[in-house]
Design a protein around this motif. Structure first.
Motif, short mmCIF file in Angstrom:
data_model
loop_
_atom_site.label_atom_id
_atom_site.label_comp_id
_atom_site.label_asym_id
_atom_site.label_seq_id
_atom_site.Cartn_x
_atom_site.Cartn_y
_atom_site.Cartn_z
N THR A 83 -6.60 12.31 26.31
CA THR A 83 -7.46 11.90 27.22
C THR A 83 -9.28 12.52 28.68
N ALA A 94 -3.45 4.54 23.13
CA ALA A 94 -2.64 6.06 23.58
C ALA A 94 -1.72 5.55 22.51
N LEU A 116 0.46 6.58 31.91
CA LEU A 116 -0.65 6.60 30.12
C LEU A 116 0.22 8.27 29.75
N GLU A 117 0.31 9.04 29.93
CA GLU A 117 1.18 10.17 29.64
C GLU A 117 2.35 9.88 28.83
N TYR A 151 -2.85 16.04 24.18
CA TYR A 151 -2.79 14.44 24.95
C TYR A 151 -4.01 15.09 26.16
N SER A 152 -4.45 16.26 26.09
CA SER A 152 -4.86 16.60 26.58
C SER A 152 -6.58 16.38 26.13
N TYR A 201 2.10 8.62 25.87
CA TYR A 201 1.35 8.53 24.93
C TYR A 201 2.89 9.50 24.25
#
Length: 179
Positions: free
Chosen positions: A178, A160, A111-112, A174-175, A115
């Motif tokens: 999530t 994302a 996922l990251e 991003y944080s 993103y």
């Protein structure tokens, strides 16, 4: 496919040292004929970045997935490009531990990393930037057995990708995403 073309009598008779020198040019010949058919029928052609090999059709839109060189070549000739690089846009790759996930074609795309996708490559001129039409997520299902598994592979990576395509880079976090 081109390996078969080299052995095909019908394909090799199309090759002529004065016009078509190899199977890459044969592919380009075919792509340009198809493009003419599309244009005659008021349609536009879109093709994966392999259609650059041998010469890109004048009005084709390129789907960039693997070759940055082909993508940049298409932009330099004025062809529009849809960004769908293997590095960020293939959701048929695992997103976690393969032993705990539905079967996938291979690869790893968490996922990251999705993103971090930016559909606008660096170093483009303003004219080339206008030719980037956007991005696309891909999921090929030959390895994915059920619709539930397809949903699992798509989500949350599709969210994302959506944020990457619809939000300004300065607005992304991003944080926060999530949560």
């Amino acid at each position: 496919i081109k390996t078969f073309w080299k052995a095909c009598p019908q394909c090799t008779t199309r090759l002529d040292p004065e016009t078509l020198h190899d199977v890459h040019e044969l592919q380009s010949y075919f792509v340009k004929r198809i493009e003419a058919f599309f244009l005659k029928n008021n349609k536009n052609m879109i093709g994966w970045d392999e259609i650059v090999e041998g010469g890109l059709a004048k009005n084709a839109t390129l789907m960039y997935w693997i070759s940055e060189k082909r993508m940049r070549s298409a932009l330099k000739t004025g062809n529009p490009v849809i960004m769908t690089p293997l590095s960020h846009c293939y959701f048929d790759y695992y997103q976690g531990n393969p032993e705990q996930e539905p079967e996938a074609i291979g690869g790893f795309l968490p996922l990251e990393r999705v993103y971090t996708f930016d559909p606008m490559p660096s170093g483009l001129t303003k004219k080339e930037q206008k030719l980037i039409l956007g991005g696309q997520a891909n999921i090929w299902t030959e390895w994915i057995e059920t619709f539930t598994d397809v949903e699992y592979m798509f989500l949350p990576r599709l969210a994302a990708m959506s944020e990457c395509l619809w939000s300004e880079t300065s607005q992304k976090d991003y944080s926060d995403f999530t949560k």
